[in-house]
Write an enzyme that holds these catalytic residues in place. Structure first.
Site, PDB file in Angstrom:
ATOM      1  N   HIS A 196       0.809  -1.213   0.000  1.00  0.00           N
ATOM      2  CA  HIS A 196       0.000   0.000   0.000  1.00  0.00           C
ATOM      3  C   HIS A 196       0.848   1.271   0.000  1.00  0.00           C
ATOM      4  CE1 HIS A 196      -3.542  -2.476   1.836  1.00  0.00           C
ATOM      5  NE2 HIS A 196      -3.303  -2.767   0.569  1.00  0.00           N
ATOM      6  N   SER A 200       0.036  -1.231  -6.121  1.00  0.00           N
ATOM      7  CA  SER A 200       0.275  -2.507  -6.799  1.00  0.00           C
ATOM      8  C   SER A 200       0.522  -2.290  -8.279  1.00  0.00           C
ATOM      9  CB  SER A 200      -0.925  -3.436  -6.597  1.00  0.00           C
ATOM     10  OG  SER A 200      -2.049  -2.940  -7.279  1.00  0.00           O
ATOM     11  N   LYS A 222     -15.480  -6.772  -5.996  1.00  0.00           N
ATOM     12  CA  LYS A 222     -14.659  -7.709  -6.767  1.00  0.00           C
ATOM     13  C   LYS A 222     -14.161  -8.865  -5.897  1.00  0.00           C
ATOM     14  CE  LYS A 222     -10.397  -6.656  -7.944  1.00  0.00           C
ATOM     15  NZ  LYS A 222      -9.580  -7.808  -7.484  1.00  0.00           N
ATOM     16  N   ASP A 223     -13.709  -8.549  -4.673  1.00  0.00           N
ATOM     17  CA  ASP A 223     -13.223  -9.599  -3.772  1.00  0.00           C
ATOM     18  C   ASP A 223     -14.351 -10.503  -3.280  1.00  0.00           C
ATOM     19  OD1 ASP A 223     -10.654  -8.746  -4.046  1.00  0.00           O
ATOM     20  OD2 ASP A 223     -10.586  -7.593  -2.179  1.00  0.00           O
ATOM     21  N   GLU A 265       3.536 -34.115  -0.228  1.00  0.00           N
ATOM     22  CA  GLU A 265       2.278 -33.585  -0.723  1.00  0.00           C
ATOM     23  C   GLU A 265       2.491 -32.943  -2.097  1.00  0.00           C
ATOM     24  OE1 GLU A 265      -1.175 -33.382   1.745  1.00  0.00           O
ATOM     25  OE2 GLU A 265      -0.042 -35.039   0.865  1.00  0.00           O
TER      26      GLU A 265
END
Length: 368
Positions: A196, A200, A222-223, A265
């Site tokens: 921040h 970005s 959007k999230d 894994e």
């Protein structure tokens, strides 16, 4: 103090200036934050009934599954949550390569550090089941530390709390597995603060204030698409709870008999293939470590231009393909042609990384 906290929170998720061109690819980061909190919550409930004792660990997992009210749900959600976390961790990482996020030095460095700690955390959680595959995986992985000059054997003995993997080792891993996520949570907070402070990257590679809008309400909406992914995750976990696991994980650990074919894994398979590809133990461990650490080198160059972004994306696509093939080779038997292919694709893995670095350096010279 409370006013300062809300002001800080406001700057993180409400008034944060964000690029207008962020697509759903930028949901990977928010999804990772959700999964991390989900894993901490489900893991805390599991820890209430888990016994970190070599004689009781495997039985306590079965007790959680069969006797504790809704214990089975917490176990399968936590187990599959680890896979969900790595799915979005790799997607987030590949998105960073696509959009040259390593230009944001502090963000990239903190992200790679989180990556390493999450890998360590997942490995320790895998061991806690105390089944055949997890026990012998812990023997193999911890033994690799013996290659450290001078102190290596002493470090292995200290982690084992003796001369072999035992109940004391299990308690050591349990305590770390419980504590490391909180440290990762702090690293994630710093990751967000660094992000921040710089802003970005975006699909159009803009970094100016002319491209910014407030994070709320557009990006909250959007999230919110992440809720569909959570719905799919819960349905998948309930319908196919152990499809991502190994059958050997249903057999209690036996120190006297190792599995015929030790496989980690799925999210560690690419690194395991690189380790097995090199017959020399020291070089193999070094290559294993460098498969992630090499990405720290991307922060040593400063450049905000991207004239070769199409070429960059071409090689990132190749890097993803090579990583997938390495993951497939990691679960194959140690025999020809898989051993030969592991060597070839391990070389290609590092070759493509150095090509990406070269493209980045070339951009600097073009604009210098």
């Amino acid at each position: 103090m409370l006013k300062g906290f809300f002001g800080f929170l406001n700057s993180l998720v409400i008034n944060l200036p964000s690029s207008k061109t962020l697509t759903l690819y930028w949901n990977f980061g928010s999804m990772l934050g959700m999964v991390l909190v989900f894993q901490i919550l489900t893991g805390t409930f599991l820890a209430m009934y888990y016994s970190a004792d070599s004689m009781l660990a495997f039985s306590s997992v079965q007790y959680i599954m069969y006797e504790v009210n809704f214990g089975w749900s917490f176990r399968i959600f936590h187990f599959n949550g680890a896979s969900l976390f790595f799915v979005f961790l790799y997607l987030h990482f590949f998105k960073g390569l696509f959009f040259s996020s390593y230009r944001l030095k502090n963000v990239w460095a903190s992200g790679i550090t989180i990556f390493l700690f999450v890998m360590m955390e997942a490995f320790m959680g895998y061991v806690l089941v105390w089944a055949q595959m997890s026990f012998w995986a812990s023997v193999v992985i911890t033994s690799l530390l013996s290659v450290i000059p001078v102190w290596g054997p002493s470090i292995v003995t200290w982690i084992w709390s003796g001369f072999s993997v035992s109940g004391a080792t299990l308690k050591f891993f349990f305590v770390l597995h419980f504590l490391v996520p909180w440290f990762v949570l702090v690293l994630v907070l710093f990751h967000l603060i660094f992000l921040h402070s710089t802003g970005s990257t975006s699909t159009v590679y803009c970094h100016g204030d002319y491209d910014k809008i407030c994070f709320f309400p557009e990006y909250w909406g959007k999230d919110a698409y992440n809720l569909f992914l959570w719905l799919f995750f819960f349905i998948f976990s309930l319908c196919y709870p152990f499809i991502m696991g190994d059958p050997e994980m249903f057999i209690e650990a036996d120190p006297m008999m190792s599995p015929v074919h030790i496989v980690p894994e799925w999210y560690f398979l690419f690194a395991y293939a690189i380790l097995r590809a090199i017959p020399n133990k020291i070089l193999g461990v070094l290559a294993l470590l460098m498969s992630i650490v090499v990405f720290y080198f991307f922060i040593f160059f400063s450049n905000y231009h991207s004239v070769l972004d199409i070429l960059n994306k071409f090689f990132v696509f190749n890097f993803i393909l090579i990583s997938i093939i390495l993951s497939w080779l990691g679960q194959c038997m140690v025999e020809y042609p898989f051993t030969f292919l592991s060597i070839v694709f391990s070389i290609l893995y590092f070759f493509v990384i150095f090509i990406l670095l070269f493209i980045y350096i070339l951009e600097i010279f073009i604009f210098s």
